[in-house]
Design a protein around this motif. Structure first.
Motif, mmCIF file in Angstrom:
data_model
loop_
_atom_site.group_PDB
_atom_site.id
_atom_site.type_symbol
_atom_site.label_atom_id
_atom_site.label_comp_id
_atom_site.label_asym_id
_atom_site.label_seq_id
_atom_site.Cartn_x
_atom_site.Cartn_y
_atom_site.Cartn_z
ATOM 1 N N ASP A 141 50.837 36.179 42.273
ATOM 2 C CA ASP A 141 49.712 35.742 41.454
ATOM 3 C C ASP A 141 48.694 34.996 42.294
ATOM 4 N N PRO A 167 39.908 40.529 43.437
ATOM 5 C CA PRO A 167 40.403 40.515 42.052
ATOM 6 C C PRO A 167 39.983 39.254 41.294
ATOM 7 N N LEU A 168 39.918 38.132 41.982
ATOM 8 C CA LEU A 168 39.476 36.908 41.311
ATOM 9 C C LEU A 168 38.007 37.009 40.926
ATOM 10 N N SER A 215 36.375 39.641 40.134
ATOM 11 C CA SER A 215 36.274 40.523 38.969
ATOM 12 C C SER A 215 36.810 39.846 37.710
ATOM 13 N N LYS A 216 37.865 39.057 37.840
ATOM 14 C CA LYS A 216 38.373 38.313 36.678
ATOM 15 C C LYS A 216 37.363 37.273 36.213
ATOM 16 N N GLN A 217 36.700 36.634 37.175
ATOM 17 C CA GLN A 217 35.683 35.645 36.811
ATOM 18 C C GLN A 217 34.525 36.319 36.072
ATOM 19 N N ALA A 226 34.762 39.078 34.380
ATOM 20 C CA ALA A 226 35.279 39.514 33.083
ATOM 21 C C ALA A 226 35.249 38.376 32.072
ATOM 22 N N TYR A 245 38.740 45.878 33.828
ATOM 23 C CA TYR A 245 38.156 44.561 33.589
ATOM 24 C C TYR A 245 37.205 44.499 32.396
#
Length: 227
Positions: free
Chosen positions: A23, A106-107, A109-111, A113, A151
């Motif tokens: 993670d 990935p972070l 893209s998560k941010q 999203a 996402y």
């Protein structure tokens, strides 16, 4: 993960370590190596993919105008220019879809999203997100469509783009993104996220990954309020 592992080390030591990726990512099992075990300048053994041999465009600073003619291709294989966003507030960042480190691409893209529904609820299509891949050889429009589906299901306010190597290189140089392909076909890179106002000027730059969606939301609110 354990800072005591570095206690016996001195500046300039050659080291070997393992990178544990779950993670989050952390360095474990650090041990010193003989000085002759690694190249003195190991970065020179990697292949630059976004830095030119000749002098490139000057890196943008806050307040600078972004060249409107910077041309990319979106996830639907449609051409777009940064100038197409004039009149809108744009937040852009840089990624590559195969990035293995959870606290890097990935972070980002998560941010995005998390940020997208907040901006869409308040500003509709007047606030846009743009994720630019600096791996055009692999990240084709089809790959970007598949990546986007992980996402978001709304591509009206979030675009995923790539382009030919010349335009991608121009984009990364303008925003101070350095990316180098390794022998293992991974890319070592830094991170930049930028807020561009409706008039096409850089309003804010975030270097690295320590920003939160709330930080961007507040910055967007200031830009919209001043427009």
């Amino acid at each position: 993960a354990d800072s005591s592992m570095t206690a016996p080390l001195e500046p300039g030591d050659a080291v070997q370590f393992r990178l544990a990726v779950g993670d989050s990512a952390s360095i474990i099992a650090v041990r010193p190596l003989p000085d002759t075990a690694v190249a003195r300048n190991p970065a020179r053994t990697t292949t630059p993919i976004t830095s030119a041999d000749t002098e490139g465009p000057q890196m943008l600073q806050e307040g600078d105008r972004v060249p409107a003619g910077l041309t990319l291709v979106n996830q639907a294989s449609e051409s777009l220019q940064i100038g197409d966003y004039r009149g809108q507030t744009l937040v852009l960042t840089f990624i590559y879809t195969r990035c293995p480190l959870p606290n890097y691409c990935p972070l980002m893209s998560k941010q995005f999203a998390a940020l997208q529904p907040q901006l869409r609820e308040r500003y509709g299509e007047e606030a846009q997100l743009l994720s630019i891949s600096f791996d055009p050889a692999y990240d084709t429009p089809q790959v970007l469509r598949e990546y986007a589906s992980k996402y978001t299901d709304r591509l009206d306010t979030w675009t995923f783009a790539t382009g030919d190597s010349t335009q991608v290189q121009r984009a990364t140089e303008l925003f101070g993104v350095s990316a180098r392909k390794t022998a293992e076909d991974e890319i070592t890179h830094n991170l930049t996220t930028a807020l561009i106002g409706p008039e096409g000027r850089v309003r804010r730059l975030w270097r690295g990954n320590d920003w939160a969606p709330a930080d961007v939301q507040q910055a967007v609110a200031r830009v919209v309020g001043s427009s």
